[in-house]
Design a protein around this motif. Structure first.
Motif, PDB file in Angstrom:
ATOM      1  N   GLN A 119       0.731  -0.971  -0.099  1.00 45.55           N
ATOM      2  CA  GLN A 119       0.175   0.375   0.285  1.00 45.55           C
ATOM      3  C   GLN A 119       0.888   1.340  -0.141  1.00 45.55           C
ATOM      4  OE1 GLN A 119      -3.184   0.418   2.383  1.00 45.55           O
ATOM      5  NE2 GLN A 119      -3.320  -2.023   2.685  1.00 45.55           N
ATOM      6  N   ALA A 120       1.891   1.378   0.622  1.00 45.35           N
ATOM      7  CA  ALA A 120       2.473   2.285   1.315  1.00 45.35           C
ATOM      8  C   ALA A 120       3.696   2.213  -0.768  1.00 45.35           C
ATOM      9  CB  ALA A 120       3.728   1.949   1.750  1.00 45.35           C
ATOM     10  N   GLU A 121       3.998   2.095  -1.460  1.00 45.80           N
ATOM     11  CA  GLU A 121       4.321   1.524  -2.663  1.00 45.80           C
ATOM     12  C   GLU A 121       3.306   2.112  -3.739  1.00 45.80           C
ATOM     13  OE1 GLU A 121       7.056   1.593  -3.709  1.00 45.80           O
ATOM     14  OE2 GLU A 121       8.346   0.595  -2.052  1.00 45.80           O
ATOM     15  N   LEU A 122       2.504   2.404  -3.392  1.00 48.36           N
ATOM     16  CA  LEU A 122       0.980   2.560  -4.560  1.00 48.36           C
ATOM     17  C   LEU A 122       0.661   3.967  -4.070  1.00 48.36           C
ATOM     18  CD1 LEU A 122      -1.308   1.508  -6.209  1.00 48.36           C
ATOM     19  CD2 LEU A 122      -2.869   1.984  -4.776  1.00 48.36           C
ATOM     20  N   LEU A 123       0.876   4.609  -2.662  1.00 46.85           N
ATOM     21  CA  LEU A 123       0.727   6.138  -2.267  1.00 46.85           C
ATOM     22  C   LEU A 123       2.032   6.555  -3.019  1.00 46.85           C
ATOM     23  CD1 LEU A 123      -0.936   5.660   1.008  1.00 46.85           C
ATOM     24  CD2 LEU A 123      -2.057   5.511  -1.153  1.00 46.85           C
ATOM     25  N   HIS A 124       3.109   5.725  -3.172  1.00 50.03           N
ATOM     26  CA  HIS A 124       4.407   6.834  -2.957  1.00 50.03           C
ATOM     27  C   HIS A 124       4.353   7.162  -4.674  1.00 50.03           C
ATOM     28  CE1 HIS A 124       8.948   6.817  -4.257  1.00 50.03           C
ATOM     29  NE2 HIS A 124       8.388   8.237  -3.057  1.00 50.03           N
ATOM     30  N   GLY A 125       4.177   6.284  -5.585  1.00 48.31           N
ATOM     31  CA  GLY A 125       3.487   6.026  -6.998  1.00 48.31           C
ATOM     32  C   GLY A 125       2.896   7.499  -7.408  1.00 48.31           C
ATOM     33  N   ALA A 126       1.617   7.432  -6.609  1.00 45.63           N
ATOM     34  CA  ALA A 126       0.791   8.149  -6.797  1.00 45.63           C
ATOM     35  C   ALA A 126       1.366   9.715  -6.540  1.00 45.63           C
ATOM     36  CB  ALA A 126      -0.785   7.906  -5.205  1.00 45.63           C
ATOM     37  N   LEU A 127       1.767  10.004  -5.482  1.00 52.30           N
ATOM     38  CA  LEU A 127       2.656  11.310  -5.078  1.00 52.30           C
ATOM     39  C   LEU A 127       3.212  11.620  -6.017  1.00 52.30           C
ATOM     40  CD1 LEU A 127       2.719  10.506  -1.146  1.00 52.30           C
ATOM     41  CD2 LEU A 127       1.599  11.703  -2.035  1.00 52.30           C
ATOM     42  N   ARG A 128       4.777  10.498  -6.018  1.00 51.14           N
ATOM     43  CA  ARG A 128       5.361  11.289  -7.852  1.00 51.14           C
ATOM     44  C   ARG A 128       4.747  11.754  -9.024  1.00 51.14           C
ATOM     45  NH1 ARG A 128      10.210   6.926  -8.887  1.00 51.14           N
ATOM     46  NH2 ARG A 128      10.432   8.557 -10.182  1.00 51.14           N
ATOM     47  N   GLN A 129       3.862  11.016  -9.477  1.00 47.18           N
ATOM     48  CA  GLN A 129       2.529  11.008  -9.855  1.00 47.18           C
ATOM     49  C   GLN A 129       2.235  12.808 -10.207  1.00 47.18           C
ATOM     50  OE1 GLN A 129      -0.104   8.455 -12.538  1.00 47.18           O
ATOM     51  NE2 GLN A 129       0.724   7.154 -11.688  1.00 47.18           N
ATOM     52  N   LEU A 130       1.360  13.271  -9.288  1.00 42.93           N
ATOM     53  CA  LEU A 130       1.140  13.952  -8.609  1.00 42.93           C
ATOM     54  C   LEU A 130       2.037  15.589  -8.062  1.00 42.93           C
ATOM     55  CD1 LEU A 130      -1.786  12.745  -6.111  1.00 42.93           C
ATOM     56  CD2 LEU A 130      -2.161  13.780  -8.031  1.00 42.93           C
ATOM     57  N   GLY A 131       3.514  14.803  -7.873  1.00 35.98           N
ATOM     58  CA  GLY A 131       4.605  15.896  -8.205  1.00 35.98           C
ATOM     59  C   GLY A 131       4.530  16.543  -6.480  1.00 35.98           C
ATOM     60  N   ILE A 132       4.189  15.272  -5.962  1.00 32.58           N
ATOM     61  CA  ILE A 132       4.427  16.447  -4.227  1.00 32.58           C
ATOM     62  C   ILE A 132       5.240  15.530  -3.976  1.00 32.58           C
ATOM     63  CG2 ILE A 132       3.018  15.679  -2.107  1.00 32.58           C
ATOM     64  CD1 ILE A 132       0.341  15.777  -3.672  1.00 32.58           C
ATOM     65  N   GLU A 133       6.110  16.116  -3.481  1.00 30.62           N
ATOM     66  CA  GLU A 133       7.451  15.808  -3.074  1.00 30.62           C
ATOM     67  C   GLU A 133       7.673  16.488  -1.282  1.00 30.62           C
ATOM     68  OE1 GLU A 133      10.435  18.785  -5.348  1.00 30.62           O
ATOM     69  OE2 GLU A 133      10.021  18.275  -6.771  1.00 30.62           O
ATOM     70  N   ARG A 134       8.611  15.521  -0.590  1.00 32.63           N
ATOM     71  CA  ARG A 134       8.554  15.667   0.930  1.00 32.63           C
ATOM     72  C   ARG A 134       7.446  15.863   1.330  1.00 32.63           C
ATOM     73  NH1 ARG A 134      13.135  14.026   2.877  1.00 32.63           N
ATOM     74  NH2 ARG A 134      12.757  16.224   4.802  1.00 32.63           N
ATOM     75  N   PRO A 135       7.045  15.236   0.949  1.00 34.41           N
ATOM     76  CA  PRO A 135       5.478  15.538   2.974  1.00 34.41           C
ATOM     77  C   PRO A 135       5.576  14.684   3.983  1.00 34.41           C
ATOM     78  CG  PRO A 135       4.238  13.662   1.726  1.00 34.41           C
ATOM     79  CD  PRO A 135       5.951  13.963   1.052  1.00 34.41           C
ATOM     80  N   ILE A 136       4.554  15.688   4.818  1.00 33.08           N
ATOM     81  CA  ILE A 136       4.440  15.296   5.846  1.00 33.08           C
ATOM     82  C   ILE A 136       3.440  14.315   6.133  1.00 33.08           C
ATOM     83  CG2 ILE A 136       3.446  15.404   8.485  1.00 33.08           C
ATOM     84  CD1 ILE A 136       5.232  18.807   7.855  1.00 33.08           C
ATOM     85  N   VAL A 137       4.202  12.670   6.688  1.00 31.05           N
ATOM     86  CA  VAL A 137       2.458  11.968   6.490  1.00 31.05           C
ATOM     87  C   VAL A 137       2.260  11.610   7.524  1.00 31.05           C
ATOM     88  CG1 VAL A 137       2.804   9.283   5.644  1.00 31.05           C
ATOM     89  CG2 VAL A 137       3.714  11.099   4.636  1.00 31.05           C
ATOM     90  N   VAL A 138       0.927  11.674   7.622  1.00 36.13           N
ATOM     91  CA  VAL A 138      -0.064  11.458   9.057  1.00 36.13           C
ATOM     92  C   VAL A 138      -0.426  10.061   8.817  1.00 36.13           C
ATOM     93  CG1 VAL A 138      -2.359  12.059  10.568  1.00 36.13           C
ATOM     94  CG2 VAL A 138      -0.246  14.034   9.395  1.00 36.13           C
ATOM     95  N   GLY A 139      -0.626   8.515  10.082  1.00 30.47           N
ATOM     96  CA  GLY A 139      -1.444   7.745   9.636  1.00 30.47           C
ATOM     97  C   GLY A 139      -2.229   7.955  11.090  1.00 30.47           C
ATOM     98  N   HIS A 140      -3.313   7.208  10.885  1.00 28.47           N
ATOM     99  CA  HIS A 140      -4.279   6.823  11.626  1.00 28.47           C
ATOM    100  C   HIS A 140      -4.490   5.562  11.903  1.00 28.47           C
ATOM    101  CE1 HIS A 140      -8.056   5.832  14.243  1.00 28.47           C
ATOM    102  NE2 HIS A 140      -7.522   6.520  14.986  1.00 28.47           N
ATOM    103  N   SER A 141      -4.313   4.738  13.110  1.00 29.25           N
ATOM    104  CA  SER A 141      -4.426   2.893  13.123  1.00 29.25           C
ATOM    105  C   SER A 141      -3.980   2.139  12.170  1.00 29.25           C
ATOM    106  CB  SER A 141      -6.089   2.800  13.176  1.00 29.25           C
ATOM    107  OG  SER A 141      -5.826   1.138  13.745  1.00 29.25           O
ATOM    108  N   TRP A 142      -4.364   1.612  11.182  1.00 28.34           N
ATOM    109  CA  TRP A 142      -3.858   1.126   9.738  1.00 28.34           C
ATOM    110  C   TRP A 142      -3.091   2.006   9.195  1.00 28.34           C
ATOM    111  CZ3 TRP A 142      -2.294  -1.886   5.892  1.00 28.34           C
ATOM    112  CH2 TRP A 142      -2.314  -3.188   6.061  1.00 28.34           C
ATOM    113  N   GLY A 143      -3.509   3.166   8.964  1.00 32.85           N
ATOM    114  CA  GLY A 143      -2.796   3.960   8.473  1.00 32.85           C
ATOM    115  C   GLY A 143      -1.430   4.743   9.111  1.00 32.85           C
TER     116      GLY A 143
END
Length: 323
Positions: A119-143
């Motif tokens: 799941q992390a790899e999938l979201l990382h791929g999405a972030l790269r497509q969206l041009g989002i660099e070095r975000p702060i990541v907030v995760g709750h529970s399973w997230g």
């Protein structure tokens, strides 16, 4: 007389099977109709992106330092809107919220094991497509597990972590075995289209109380959370599969926690009955330089109970010199 009795038994068994099949078919139809009605009442509010053949639903709003919000089990990305956390962050940040695979309106293709790393790899791929660099990541529970996997695999692309009510180390979890039934091939498919939604409706009031206990359920969650969306067969499958993959995901990660070097803030409720606070305390000891906040009187849904505290933790990472 005996011959008549013997010949009637197969006929009776056949009729019973036919009635059972008919009842299950009727339940499946009813659950399908309820799921479609739930989707009409709660249409997708964001945008879609295709990553590695998977269609993901997400929202991307605001400007400033990017913040990615990763939701937990049972809920969708919209949970961060319901909690009020997204609203607070949007005042000074670009806020990206994903529906994780199988939740909300994101796909969860079969034939792939959707553990936290995948799941992390999938979201990382999405972030790269969206041009989002070095975000702060907030995760709750399973997230929070997915957020840790993202930071572990892509440390240079992660500015910092804010982890809420996470399950970080293997413990005996009887609830995992119960929820995992829905992930068993064939049996799980039958259950989630027939009896699982009914069981979910019956137990939902208890589940919601357990998530917030010892605090009360917030008015906004009570009014905006949709049990009908959570109990769609597709999302039951995702919830069950994540339950089954929770322990393997943390077993895969646990030895690499000390290697994390970005800012990490861990927040836990001292009354959390879903994941006990000792998991957060142990993670704090494992990650050098991490910050730990234990909130008195709070349960599992910290972002609903203390959204300003969570937003403050994000600001402390985004602007460390101004805190």
């Amino acid at each position: 007389m005996n011959l008549l009795r013997r010949s009637s038994r197969p006929a009776l068994a056949g009729r019973s099977l036919a009635w059972a099949a008919g009842a299950l078919g009727a339940l499946a139809l009813v659950n399908h109709l309820f799921a479609r009605r739930a989707e009409r009442r709660h249409p997708p509010g964001g945008t879609f992106i295709e990553v590695d053949g998977v269609r993901l639903h997400y929202s991307d709003r605001g400007t400033g330092t990017p913040v990615v919000l990763i939701h937990g089990n049972m809920v969708t990305g919209d949970d961060y809107n319901t909690s009020g956390l997204a609203e607070l962050l949007l005042k000074s940040h670009r806020v990206i919220i994903f529906d994780r695979p199988g939740f909300g309106y994101s796909e969860r293709p079969r034939g792939r094991v959707w553990a936290a790393a995948e799941q992390a790899e999938l979201l990382h791929g999405a972030l790269r497509q969206l041009g989002i660099e070095r975000p702060i990541v907030v995760g709750h529970s399973w997230g929070a597990i997915v957020a840790l996997a993202l930071a572990d695999r892509h440390p240079a692309d992660t500015a910092g972590l804010v982890l809420l009510s996470g399950y970080y180390f293997w413990t005996l979890r009887p609830d995992v075995w119960m929820v995992s039934l829905g992930a068993v091939p064939v049996l799980g498919d039958i259950l989630r289209y027939t009896v699982s939604p009914i069981f979910g409706w019956l137990t939902m009031p208890l589940v919601k109380r357990a998530l917030f206990s010892p605090a009360r359920i917030t008015r906004r969650f009570a009014g905006e959370f949709s049990p009908a969306m959570a109990l769609r067969p597709s999302q039951i499958r995702a919830t069950a599969a994540d339950g089954a993959l929770m322990i393997p995901s943390v077993l895969d990660l646990r030895h690499r926690y000390p290697m994390l070097s970005m800012p990490v803030t861990i927040i836990a409720g001292d009354g959390d009955k879903v994941v006990f606070k000792r998991s957060a305390e142990r993670l704090h000891r494992s990650i050098k330089g991490s910050n730990l906040r234990v909130v008195k009187g709070a349960g599992h849904m910290l972002h609903h109970l203390e959204p300003r505290l969570v937003a403050g933790a994000v600001e402390a990472i985004a602007k460390p010199d101004q805190i």
